[in-house]
Design a protein around this motif. Structure first.
Motif, PDB file in Angstrom:
ATOM      1  N   GLN A 300     -18.546 -30.389   9.583  1.00 62.74           N
ATOM      2  CA  GLN A 300     -18.686 -31.701   9.759  1.00 62.74           C
ATOM      3  C   GLN A 300     -19.894 -32.063   9.436  1.00 62.74           C
ATOM      4  N   LEU A 301     -21.239 -31.461   9.966  1.00 66.33           N
ATOM      5  CA  LEU A 301     -22.535 -31.955   9.773  1.00 66.33           C
ATOM      6  C   LEU A 301     -23.140 -31.327   8.575  1.00 66.33           C
ATOM      7  N   GLY A 302     -22.889 -30.441   8.090  1.00 65.85           N
ATOM      8  CA  GLY A 302     -23.602 -29.627   7.128  1.00 65.85           C
ATOM      9  C   GLY A 302     -23.740 -30.301   5.753  1.00 65.85           C
ATOM     10  N   PRO A 303     -22.600 -30.947   5.121  1.00 63.03           N
ATOM     11  CA  PRO A 303     -22.690 -31.655   4.102  1.00 63.03           C
ATOM     12  C   PRO A 303     -23.197 -33.099   4.239  1.00 63.03           C
ATOM     13  N   VAL A 304     -22.929 -33.784   5.363  1.00 63.56           N
ATOM     14  CA  VAL A 304     -23.440 -35.208   5.704  1.00 63.56           C
ATOM     15  C   VAL A 304     -25.142 -34.951   5.746  1.00 63.56           C
ATOM     16  N   PHE A 305     -25.874 -33.893   6.309  1.00 60.07           N
ATOM     17  CA  PHE A 305     -27.225 -33.857   6.399  1.00 60.07           C
ATOM     18  C   PHE A 305     -27.753 -33.458   4.971  1.00 60.07           C
ATOM     19  N   GLU A 306     -27.180 -32.725   4.214  1.00 59.44           N
ATOM     20  CA  GLU A 306     -27.480 -32.285   2.778  1.00 59.44           C
ATOM     21  C   GLU A 306     -27.520 -33.280   2.236  1.00 59.44           C
ATOM     22  N   ARG A 307     -26.628 -34.449   2.037  1.00 62.69           N
ATOM     23  CA  ARG A 307     -26.393 -35.488   1.308  1.00 62.69           C
ATOM     24  C   ARG A 307     -27.586 -36.689   1.805  1.00 62.69           C
ATOM     25  N   LEU A 308     -27.685 -36.736   2.991  1.00 62.12           N
ATOM     26  CA  LEU A 308     -28.704 -37.523   3.527  1.00 62.12           C
ATOM     27  C   LEU A 308     -30.110 -37.073   3.263  1.00 62.12           C
TER      28      LEU A 308
END
Length: 429
Positions: A300-308
């Motif tokens: 859940q968090l990996g792609p979101v944190f990378e994008r942000l």
């Protein structure tokens, strides 16, 4: 998981009150603007008497009185709160609270932050998994030293990562409220001189562990957020902190929390904050066998944190220290962008830092968590299962962030050590 051995609860209220006879659960928090406000919460024997707080600039002669309100009434007394407002940015203040008519605590000091978005140097503590001093099973042999270490460090703010009391396995306390009283009294040396901003662990939110979140919410004053998902955020100068409620040990967290977090971070970035620091309880990256990686949360968090563009994430839960290299492509490949142990620039990826335990070893193996793999996973930069630990986040005037991990032995004869140190350069450096 938890220890199923249930010895009788034998400690009565008179016994444990003597441990902290001179304390009143005094703790600070930022509910409003960190540059101009501070809130104080404390415990008094009754709710009927009108009691207050007082404040003055450090070194001033005259006290300014401040009224208090009663947050909640419990069998053992009243939890009160007072709000100090109209303070000077980066100011130093003394305060005291009234515990009975005309009876005041000793004066304590705190400092305010710089205005929002203004870069300035300040220090932060991150700690979790403390447990309560004096457990009969000896698992909290580092708790008292961790508390004193943080108190001596005098951070501007302390981030609390959850799993405070471990009431289910600390069989001294018949009632949860008594364990909560004990926690706030033991933490008073650290929490009364710098605001504490908590997030929540599985021990506060998983019903089978015999605790409930509501008594903790009554005691901690936190900024406005999403009450239904127990998430909030706050600003300290050029840094935006995000308290994400992530206590589920194996499964994904509800999408409502992810959606709230994304909107909150995007808003902070639009407003111009240089740093966004999420902190939570359960770890997406953990090679320990007591509480392994929550792979659903990682996804859940990996792609979101990378994008942000999130550069560092603080976690806890598994009782050993681990941190990653800067990673990209989480969760698919978890690729380190460098093999350097320090000196990370903007755009290199996300560093995941797991800081535990803050005093209490695990009930599962009665020690620090054992690593599943003798050879550390490729994403691991540094790991250690030899010490209790807490993190020092040091923001510098040049916009950089240095993180040092204090390692504390259960043996008082052994000196505190540095388990890890890494530096992240300011954006554009």
């Amino acid at each position: 998981m938890t220890d199923t051995t249930k010895e009788p609860r034998v400690m009565n209220r008179a016994d444990f009150r003597d441990d902290f006879a001179d304390r009143n659960e005094v703790h600070l928090s930022w509910v409003g603007d960190s540059a101009t406000t501070m809130n104080v919460v404390w415990k008094t024997p009754d709710a009927a008497t009108a009691l207050g707080a007082r404040i003055r600039e450090t070194g001033a002669a005259e006290w300014q009185p401040v009224n208090s309100t009663v947050r909640t009434v419990v069998e053992t007394g009243a939890v009160r709160e007072a709000a100090f407002t109209g303070l000077k940015p980066q100011g130093g203040y003394e305060y005291s609270v009234e515990i009975a008519a005309g009876a005041w605590t000793e004066a304590r000091e705190f400092a305010t932050a710089a205005p929002a978005l203004q870069r300035f140097a300040f220090n932060v503590a991150f700690v979790a998994d403390t447990g309560l001093v004096g457990r009969r099973d000896g698992l909290t042999n580092g708790t008292a030293r961790v508390i004193q270490s943080i108190a001596d460090y005098r951070p501007l703010v302390t981030l609390e990562g959850g799993d405070f009391a471990y009431y289910d396995t600390d069989r001294r306390f018949e009632y949860l409220e008594d364990a909560i009283d004990y926690f706030f009294n033991q933490m008073e040396p650290a929490f009364s001189v710098a605001p504490v901003q908590p997030t929540w662990g599985n021990h506060e939110l998983m019903p089978f562990l015999q605790e409930r979140i509501e008594p903790w919410l009554d005691r901690f004053a936190t900024p406005d957020g999403r009450d239904d998902i127990h998430c909030y955020s706050f600003d300290v100068g050029h840094v935006h902190f995000v308290a994400l409620s992530a206590w589920e040990m194996w499964e994904a967290i509800p999408q409502a929390r992810i959606d709230w977090m994304i909107a909150d971070i995007e808003d902070a970035q639009r407003r111009g904050f240089e740093w966004v620091i999420p902190y939570m309880h359960v770890a997406p990256f953990a090679d320990g066998t007591n509480h392994p990686s929550n792979l659903e949360l990682r996804a859940q968090l990996g792609p979101v944190f990378e994008r942000l563009g999130i550069r560092v994430v603080l976690t806890t839960h598994d009782q050993a220290y681990e941190r990653t290299f800067p990673l990209r492509d989480v969760p698919a490949t978890n690729t380190p962008t460098t093999q350097a142990l320090s000196g990370y620039g903007e755009g290199e990826g996300t560093v995941w830092v797991k800081v535990s335990p803050g005093g209490k070893m695990s009930n599962i193996n009665k020690s620090f968590s054992t690593f599943a793999n003798e050879t550390a996973p490729a994403w691991t930069a540094v790991r250690s299962r030899t010490h209790h630990c807490w993190a020092k986040l040091e923001f510098a005037d040049d916009g950089s962030l240095t993180i040092r991990i204090a390692g504390i032995s259960g043996d008082p004869a052994e000196e505190e050590v540095v388990l890890d140190e890494l530096k992240l350069f300011a954006a554009g450096s």
